[in-house]
Design an enzyme around this catalytic site. Structure first.
Site, PDB file in Angstrom:
ATOM      1  N   ARG A 101      -5.640   1.076   8.589  1.00  0.00           N
ATOM      2  CA  ARG A 101      -4.200   0.782   8.547  1.00  0.00           C
ATOM      3  C   ARG A 101      -3.492   1.347   9.765  1.00  0.00           C
ATOM      4  NH1 ARG A 101      -3.753   2.246   2.125  1.00  0.00           N
ATOM      5  NH2 ARG A 101      -4.568   0.266   1.376  1.00  0.00           N
ATOM      6  N   ASP A 117       0.815  -1.227   0.000  1.00  0.00           N
ATOM      7  CA  ASP A 117       0.000   0.000   0.000  1.00  0.00           C
ATOM      8  C   ASP A 117       0.843   1.269   0.000  1.00  0.00           C
ATOM      9  OD1 ASP A 117      -2.207  -1.699   0.170  1.00  0.00           O
ATOM     10  OD2 ASP A 117      -2.037  -1.748   2.351  1.00  0.00           O
ATOM     11  N   HIS A 176      -4.874  -2.346  -5.493  1.00  0.00           N
ATOM     12  CA  HIS A 176      -4.215  -1.121  -5.961  1.00  0.00           C
ATOM     13  C   HIS A 176      -5.269  -0.140  -6.417  1.00  0.00           C
ATOM     14  CE1 HIS A 176      -0.569  -3.474  -5.879  1.00  0.00           C
ATOM     15  NE2 HIS A 176      -1.187  -4.385  -6.594  1.00  0.00           N
TER      16      HIS A 176
HETATM   17  P1  GTP Z   1      -0.489  -0.131  -3.589  1.00  0.00           P
HETATM   18  O1  GTP Z   1      -1.078  -1.346  -2.955  1.00  0.00           O
HETATM   19  O2  GTP Z   1       0.952   0.075  -3.292  1.00  0.00           O
HETATM   20  O3  GTP Z   1      -0.822  -0.013  -5.028  1.00  0.00           O
HETATM   21  O4  GTP Z   1      -1.168   1.106  -2.884  1.00  0.00           O
HETATM   22  P2  GTP Z   1      -2.709   1.188  -2.776  1.00  0.00           P
HETATM   23  O5  GTP Z   1      -3.228   1.609  -4.123  1.00  0.00           O
HETATM   24  O6  GTP Z   1      -3.234  -0.045  -2.151  1.00  0.00           O
HETATM   25  O7  GTP Z   1      -3.022   2.269  -1.755  1.00  0.00           O
HETATM   26  P3  GTP Z   1      -4.532   2.697  -1.451  1.00  0.00           P
HETATM   27  O8  GTP Z   1      -5.523   1.688  -1.765  1.00  0.00           O
HETATM   28  O9  GTP Z   1      -4.479   3.287  -0.090  1.00  0.00           O
HETATM   29  O10 GTP Z   1      -4.748   3.820  -2.490  1.00  0.00           O
HETATM   30  C1  GTP Z   1      -3.940   4.829  -2.496  1.00  0.00           C
HETATM   31  C2  GTP Z   1      -4.789   6.063  -2.674  1.00  0.00           C
HETATM   32  O11 GTP Z   1      -3.937   7.116  -2.483  1.00  0.00           O
HETATM   33  C3  GTP Z   1      -5.336   6.160  -4.092  1.00  0.00           C
HETATM   34  O12 GTP Z   1      -6.572   6.790  -4.098  1.00  0.00           O
HETATM   35  C4  GTP Z   1      -4.272   6.984  -4.785  1.00  0.00           C
HETATM   36  O13 GTP Z   1      -4.780   7.755  -5.847  1.00  0.00           O
HETATM   37  C5  GTP Z   1      -3.836   7.861  -3.658  1.00  0.00           C
HETATM   38  N1  GTP Z   1      -2.467   8.294  -3.828  1.00  0.00           N
HETATM   39  C6  GTP Z   1      -1.403   7.633  -4.341  1.00  0.00           C
HETATM   40  N2  GTP Z   1      -0.311   8.421  -4.358  1.00  0.00           N
HETATM   41  C7  GTP Z   1      -0.716   9.590  -3.828  1.00  0.00           C
HETATM   42  C8  GTP Z   1      -0.045  10.816  -3.553  1.00  0.00           C
HETATM   43  O14 GTP Z   1       1.133  10.981  -3.833  1.00  0.00           O
HETATM   44  N3  GTP Z   1      -0.791  11.806  -2.964  1.00  0.00           N
HETATM   45  C9  GTP Z   1      -2.107  11.645  -2.653  1.00  0.00           C
HETATM   46  N4  GTP Z   1      -2.747  12.652  -2.073  1.00  0.00           N
HETATM   47  N5  GTP Z   1      -2.765  10.513  -2.910  1.00  0.00           N
HETATM   48  C10 GTP Z   1      -2.071   9.516  -3.486  1.00  0.00           C
HETATM   49  P1  IMP Z   2      -1.957 -12.658   3.255  1.00  0.00           P
HETATM   50  O1  IMP Z   2      -1.046 -12.222   2.192  1.00  0.00           O
HETATM   51  O2  IMP Z   2      -3.416 -12.408   2.937  1.00  0.00           O
HETATM   52  O3  IMP Z   2      -1.692 -14.062   3.696  1.00  0.00           O
HETATM   53  O4  IMP Z   2      -1.688 -11.750   4.542  1.00  0.00           O
HETATM   54  C1  IMP Z   2      -0.462 -11.804   5.252  1.00  0.00           C
HETATM   55  C2  IMP Z   2      -0.074 -10.437   5.761  1.00  0.00           C
HETATM   56  O5  IMP Z   2       0.247  -9.610   4.656  1.00  0.00           O
HETATM   57  C3  IMP Z   2      -1.199  -9.707   6.512  1.00  0.00           C
HETATM   58  O6  IMP Z   2      -0.594  -8.893   7.489  1.00  0.00           O
HETATM   59  C4  IMP Z   2      -1.825  -8.830   5.439  1.00  0.00           C
HETATM   60  O7  IMP Z   2      -2.464  -7.718   5.979  1.00  0.00           O
HETATM   61  C5  IMP Z   2      -0.601  -8.461   4.633  1.00  0.00           C
HETATM   62  N1  IMP Z   2      -0.890  -8.145   3.211  1.00  0.00           N
HETATM   63  C6  IMP Z   2      -0.998  -9.016   2.199  1.00  0.00           C
HETATM   64  N2  IMP Z   2      -1.212  -8.371   1.035  1.00  0.00           N
HETATM   65  C7  IMP Z   2      -1.205  -7.059   1.331  1.00  0.00           C
HETATM   66  C8  IMP Z   2      -1.337  -5.870   0.547  1.00  0.00           C
HETATM   67  O8  IMP Z   2      -1.502  -5.880  -0.663  1.00  0.00           O
HETATM   68  N3  IMP Z   2      -1.260  -4.709   1.219  1.00  0.00           N
HETATM   69  C9  IMP Z   2      -1.053  -4.645   2.555  1.00  0.00           C
HETATM   70  N4  IMP Z   2      -0.917  -5.724   3.334  1.00  0.00           N
HETATM   71  C10 IMP Z   2      -0.994  -6.918   2.725  1.00  0.00           C
HETATM   72 MG    MG Z   3      -2.648  -1.916  -1.805  1.00  0.00          MG
END
Ligand code: GTP
Ligand code: IMP
Ligand code: MG
Length: 334
Positions: free
Chosen positions: A253, A12, A42
């Protein structure tokens, strides 16, 4: 040569956003996903539209990019087929026949006992499915009739694209410290997820990699159990405006400030050539939407420079907003 993008902390970090930017900006020809499977989530925001993917490559935002999933990845056919439909990518998607299938019983096993109560997994069945895969009693994508039309030799296609000089993006999932080998065992996912493992997932060797981009968020988050140095209390997280919820599980988180020690080690473990730093605008709101380095505030520039100094790797991409294009791009060629 391929560019590999991986997470440097606990997942994340905002890989989805960085990958969507690279897919658009570099007009990537082929994007291939490695990593564990649909435990990852993502989020991309492009032209105001939010897209959440758990199986497809985040590069789907570029309508020209061919999308693939490598053999190492676990597939939940229901989740995958829904995403193919939702994002209308049927004609540009390919799945490796050797991908392993997550069955209902895997999900059930993942939602009780040790995995749920101690590790705090995502409950998506990935751990039990990988266990069955190792025991060699799992089904593969080639055994599932609904997936047949998408099957193709992903390793061959990716290697050919690289050899032809095409732009190839290899997408990692999770983060370095969730690695089964290099992470905070037992509070980890069911595979290695560092850059080498991601390459192995899709079927490319180390000599095919040009750039390794490790993505860090401007602060650290973690979902599920396990150590988190400097963890902040909920009240402090709210005060700082760092509240986040998981894409897959909806769990709040856990949060800590940026961890230079972990980041430095992640650079080593992944042999990073570049660092991407996301959510700088969450730390420094005055940077929101800025797309030139000069436009960042002094304190924000100082933070970026400190990251570079301590890690010894250039911070080439800086996230300043939710949108894919809200990036300061400091790569020399751009
Ligand atoms: P990954 O699993 O690494 O891909 O991250 P994620 O996509 O799971 O993170 P999450 O679901 O929390 O989503 C990230 C959110 O933050 C999305 O809505 C993105 O558009 C946003 N985001 C990503 N980078 C930035 C940034 O630099 N600034 C801001 N304000 N938002 C961001
Ligand atoms: P699992 O991968 O579902 O077996 O989870 C194992 C650990 O990895 C747990 O702590 C989950 O929260 C973490 N985890 C797995 N995939 C992600 C991800 O994409 N983002 C954040 N945590 C993750
Ligand atoms: Mg993610």
């Amino acid at each position: 040569m391929a560019t590999v993008v991986v997470g440097g902390f606990f997942g994340d970090e905002g890989k989805g956003k960085i990958i969507s930017y690279l897919a658009l900006k570099d007009d990537v020809d082929v994007a291939v996903r490695g990593g564990v499977g649909p435990n990852a989530g993502h989020t991309t925001v492009y032209r105001g539209v939010k897209g959440k993917v758990r199986m497809l490559p985040s590069a789907f935002v570029n309508e020209r990019t061919r999308l693939m999933i490598g053999a190492g990845v676990l597939v939940n056919p229901e989740v995958l087929l829904q995403e193919i439909e939702r994002f209308g990518v049927k004609d540009r998607f390919m799945l490796d026949p050797n991908c392993c299938i997550i069955e209902r019983r895997h999900v059930e096993l993942d939602r009780r006992g040790h995995l749920k109560d101690v590790i705090g997994t995502t409950g998506t069945g990935t751990g039990p499915a990988n266990a069955d895969r190792v025991l060699r009693k799992a089904r593969l994508a080639r055994d599932v009739p609904e997936l047949e039309e998408y099957l193709g030799d992903v390793a061959f296609e990716v290697n050919r694209a690289i050899d032809e000089g095409k732009r190839v993006l290899v997408e990692g999932t999770q983060g370095t410290y969730l690695s089964l080998y290099h992470g905070t065992y037992p509070y980890v996912t069911s595979k290695d997820v560092t850059a080498s493992a991601i390459c192995s997932d899709v079927g490319i060797g180390p000599k095919k990699v040009g750039e390794v981009v490790v993505v860090f968020k401007a602060y650290v988050t973690r979902v599920g159990g396990g150590p988190l140095d400097g963890e902040l209390g909920e009240e402090e997280v709210r005060r700082r405006g760092w509240v986040e919820f998981g894409t897959v599980t909806g769990r709040m988180r856990r949060v800590a400030p940026f961890n230079f020690g972990l980041a430095k080690r992640a650079v080593m473990l992944n042999s990073a050539t570049q660092v991407a730093l996301t959510k700088l605008d969450v730390l420094y709101p005055e940077c929101r939407g800025v797309r030139e380095f000069e436009g960042l505030s002094e304190r924000a520039k100082e933070f970026v420079e400190r990251v570079e100094e301590e890690l010894g790797v250039p911070v080439t991409l800086i996230g300043t907003g939710e949108e894919s294009m809200d990036i300061v791009d400091r790569r020399p060629t751009s």
